[in-house]
Design a protein around this motif. Structure first.
Motif: not given
Length: 269
Positions: A199-205, A216-224, A255-259
């Motif tokens: 996987p490709k984990i984008e910023n803020g996930v 090989n899938i992408t988890v888009g930015h700021c997702s949960r 807007s920032q679930p990882s934070i």
């Protein structure tokens, strides 16, 4: 007499705060004085302290503490970005983990932080072509911390891994900046293919406990990704997915679930 320009001392607020907290900790608990002084106050920089702590944790009959410390020291001197990433990780843990009340704690006690810094040295070795030594670091990090990241995987900065038990990150996985994940997360493949398969984990996930992201899938930015989910398809940015297999159940919620670390679905199911 010739004029010489004065040299200004480099200001490192993260290290200064850790050192101050270390002195306070010794005052509060003198029985830890030897350990805290040896790990923190004896050293002149965060990088030297990290190399020392890492070598203490990873040393075994197969490789001594002294050799491991020399390897880590070389990595921090050769690649200053490693130290910068460690500082970003400390701040991330302090800001996101309610159990963290001091910058000192990740360096001394938190295996998620310690594992990530050890992985970073292993990744540096991999990038230098020293692959057997990188595999050795992977093995020891897995044995000591329960964190198994392939040294070829790419992990950004500002990472918070809470508890850090049973984490698996595959060879071609990419983890962006400011990502948070909890224990028992797997970023794995789906078969025996020998190519870009992780996987490709984008910023803020934010990835919840026990979640599995496969292929090989992408988890888009700021997702949960909700706890216990199995993600087999790409996730658009700023969405929440849950279930087995995971489905989109709503927006990310902020807007920032990882934070914020908010893992409640709040009626989205």
């Amino acid at each position: 007499m010739a004029y010489s320009k004065p040299t200004l001392a480099k200001i490192d607020p993260v290290w200064e705060r850790i050192s101050s907290e270390a002195r306070d900790a010794i005052s509060a608990e003198p029985l830890l004085g030897g350990m805290i002084h040896g790990t923190v106050l004896h050293h002149r920089s965060l990088e030297h302290a990290l190399a020392f702590r890492m070598s203490q944790k990873l040393a075994s009959a197969e490789m001594s503490e002294q050799i491991l410390r020399e390897i880590a020291d070389e990595a921090y001197v050769s690649e200053p970005a490693l130290g910068d990433a460690a500082r970003a990780d400390i701040v991330a843990v302090f800001e996101r983990d309610p159990a963290c009340h001091r910058f000192l704690q990740p360096l001394l006690y938190f295996k998620g932080f310690q594992a990530i810094q050890s992985y970073r040295v292993g990744h540096w070795l991999w990038e230098q072509g020293r692959k057997d030594l990188a595999y050795f670091f992977q093995m020891r990090v897995s044995e000591v911390f329960g964190f198994d990241a392939h040294p070829a995987a790419k992990i950004g900065r500002g990472i918070m891994i809470d508890h850090a038990h049973s984490i698996v990150i595959g060879e071609t996985a990419v983890v962006g900046d400011n990502v948070s994940m909890l224990h028992s997360v797997t970023l794995g493949g789906t078969g025996k293919e020998d190519d870009d398969r992780h996987p490709k984990i984008e910023n803020g996930v934010l990835i919840g406990a026990g979640a599995k992201v496969l292929g090989n899938i992408t988890v888009g930015h700021c997702s949960r990704v909700a706890a216990g989910s199995v993600v087999l398809e790409a996730v658009p940015p700023m969405k929440t997915v849950a279930g087995v297999p995971a489905k989109i159940v709503g927006e990310a919620g902020c807007s920032q679930p990882s934070i914020t670390m908010d893992q409640l679905l709040k009626g989205q199911l």
